[in-house]
Structure formats: structure tokens, C-alpha cells
Design a protein around this motif. Structure first.
Motif, short mmCIF file in Angstrom:
data_model
loop_
_atom_site.label_atom_id
_atom_site.label_comp_id
_atom_site.label_asym_id
_atom_site.label_seq_id
_atom_site.Cartn_x
_atom_site.Cartn_y
_atom_site.Cartn_z
N HIS A 29 0.83 -1.20 0.00
CA HIS A 29 0.00 0.00 0.00
C HIS A 29 0.87 1.26 0.00
O HIS A 29 2.05 1.23 0.36
N THR A 30 0.26 2.36 -0.38
CA THR A 30 0.95 3.66 -0.41
C THR A 30 1.34 4.10 0.98
O THR A 30 0.52 4.10 1.91
N HIS A 31 2.59 4.53 1.13
CA HIS A 31 3.04 5.15 2.38
C HIS A 31 2.67 6.62 2.32
O HIS A 31 3.09 7.35 1.43
N ARG A 32 1.87 7.08 3.28
CA ARG A 32 1.31 8.43 3.29
C ARG A 32 2.30 9.43 3.87
O ARG A 32 2.39 9.62 5.09
N LEU A 33 3.04 10.11 3.02
CA LEU A 33 4.01 11.11 3.47
C LEU A 33 3.32 12.37 4.00
O LEU A 33 3.88 13.08 4.84
N ASP A 34 2.11 12.65 3.50
CA ASP A 34 1.40 13.86 3.92
C ASP A 34 1.04 13.84 5.40
O ASP A 34 0.87 14.89 6.01
N LEU A 35 0.92 12.66 5.99
CA LEU A 35 0.53 12.55 7.39
C LEU A 35 1.67 12.90 8.34
O LEU A 35 1.43 13.29 9.48
N THR A 36 2.90 12.75 7.87
CA THR A 36 4.05 12.99 8.75
C THR A 36 4.76 14.30 8.46
O THR A 36 5.40 14.86 9.35
N ASP A 37 4.68 14.79 7.21
CA ASP A 37 5.37 16.03 6.87
C ASP A 37 4.53 16.85 5.89
O ASP A 37 4.68 16.73 4.67
N PRO A 38 3.65 17.72 6.40
CA PRO A 38 2.79 18.51 5.52
C PRO A 38 3.55 19.57 4.73
O PRO A 38 2.99 20.18 3.82
#
Length: 240
Positions: free
Chosen positions: A3-12
Motif C-alpha cells: 500500500h501507499t506510504h502516506r508522506l502527507d501525514l508525517t510532513d505537511p
């Protein structure tokens, strides 16, 4: 399939990153192994941007959440094949305005709850403007001006905006962690993402935010609408 690793959740603040195409579905869209595209939700619209690959550009016109995070290519744009290395890039102006707007709504929510005890019944935002509905039966004379002044006091206070992920029990031990009239969190959710405007407003939230209230900029309360049955709609705009 991974699955996609959500970068937006950790570094906006992230605007560009490298990724690999995991899956392409003609109906759903493109799945990357890593993505900073916010998929939309909680009233915040999805991000726009581009994928760069092999000297080619694919514009991303939106996203959708299904069994994974799907990026929707603009009509007529080429689609990178599976296993292609791409460079992702967000529309910086749109994302930044949405972050400022979303954090501004949290300031508004915190002020209305603190000063009037009202909960949120609905809301929506676009870059630079938004509306939020409250179960507020009565408003005092001069409410619009009073609210705008109180909100901007909190903006200029430069309160930190902190994001943390907590076990469900620990999150629900925070007083008034749910600021909506209806609890929309799934009952089987093991961890809760909490956005805390320190000293003003802490609530469960999945969106992107600025690092401090001063980064929101001045807020204008554009209009107060009576929606009947004890509900008020507050419309706000970023003033700069």
C-alpha cells in the motif's frame, strides 16, 4: 499488493519526492509506493500536482480513496506504467492555502467552543475560504465582530500546532476530543490522529495543517447565517 506510504501525514511541508508506480487502474487511477498527495476528507479537498517521469509530465487532477490511495490523472495525459520511477510534486499554492484554511477552521472551532459551548455540525473548505456550522441557538449583538476579533487574537498568539497519533483510549481521555455533534470516528479505529492547537483546541483530525497559528494569517469572518433550528453557519476568508 503493498500500500501507499502516506508522506502527507508525517510532513505537511513536503512538496516534492521520489516514488515508484505500484499499480495502474484505468478506472481508479495511479497508485504510488510513496505519496504526499492528501486524498481529501474531513471537509478538506484533495491536492493537485504532477508526476514527472522519463521526460514526461502527468498532471494529477485529484485523488480518491478506495482499497488504496489512487491519483487521478488529468484527462488526456499519459499514464506512467507499473514500476516506473516518478518524481511527485504538489501544487504548492493550493496545498499551502488549504493548510492555512484548515488550521483557521480549527481556531474558529476552538474559540466558538470555548466562548459559546457550541459543537460543529458540518463544514467545508476551499483554498482561502471556508464555512463551519455550529449548534448555536442564540448569538449576542455584535457576534460577527466579536468572533473575528477573538479568532485573530489566537492567530497572532502564535500558538504551536502539534500533530500526534495516540492509542484510542489515550486520545479519548482528552477532554472534548470530539468537537463535532456526531462522533464520526469508526468504532474499530485503534489509533487516533490528534491535531492540537496548544492551549486552545485539541481534536481528532486527519488533515494537513500549518506549524503555528501565526502562519494562518489574518482571518475575516465574512458572514454569519441563520440555518434554522438553532444552527449558525460561519463563513470565513483568509485576509491575505
Amino acid at each position: 499488493m503493498p500500500h501507499t506510504h502516506r508522506l502527507d501525514l508525517t510532513d505537511p511541508t513536503l512538496r516534492e519526492w521520489d516514488a515508484t508506480v505500484l499499480h495502474v487502474d484505468p478506472e481508479q487511477g495511479i497508485v504510488l509506493d510513496r505519496s504526499a498527495f492528501y486524498p481529501g476528507g474531513g471537509g478538506q479537498p484533495p491536492d493537485h500536482g504532477t508526476l514527472l517521469w522519463g521526460g514526461t509530465q502527468t498532471r494529477i487532477a485529484g485523488t480518491r480513496k478506495g482499497d488504496d490511495l489512487y491519483l487521478i490523472p488529468a484527462e488526456g495525459d499519459p499514464v506512467p506504467p507499473v514500476a516506473t520511477a516518478v518524481r511527485g510534486a504538489l501544487d504548492d499554492e493550493r496545498r499551502t492555502l488549504l493548510m492555512r484554511t484548515h488550521s483557521g477552521l480549527h481556531v474558529l472551532c476552538g474559540v466558538v467552543f470555548r466562548d459559546f459551548g457550541a459543537l460543529v455540525t458540518g463544514g467545508n473548505m476551499e483554498p482561502g475560504e471556508a464555512r463551519m456550522d455550529f449548534n448555536l441557538t442564540e448569538v449576542p449583538p455584535g457576534f460577527k465582530q466579536t468572533l473575528e476579533e477573538a479568532v485573530n487574537v489566537e492567530v497572532t498568539a502564535d500558538r504551536p500546532v502539534e500533530v500526534k497519533v495516540l492509542p484510542r483510549e489515550e486520545a479519548f481521555a482528552i477532554p472534548d476530543i470530539i468537537r463535532t455533534a456526531t462522533n464520526l470516528l469508526p468504532p474499530d479505529l485503534a489509533e487516533v490522529r490528534v491535531v492540537d492547537i496548544v492551549g486552545l483546541d485539541a481534536q481528532a483530525d486527519g488533515g494537513t495543517h500549518v506549524a503555528s497559528t501565526k502562519q494562518i494569517g489574518r482571518i475575516t469572518v465574512a458572514k454569519i447565517e441563520n440555518k434554522g433550528r438553532g444552527f449558525r453557519r460561519v463563513r470565513l476568508r483568509l485576509a491575505d
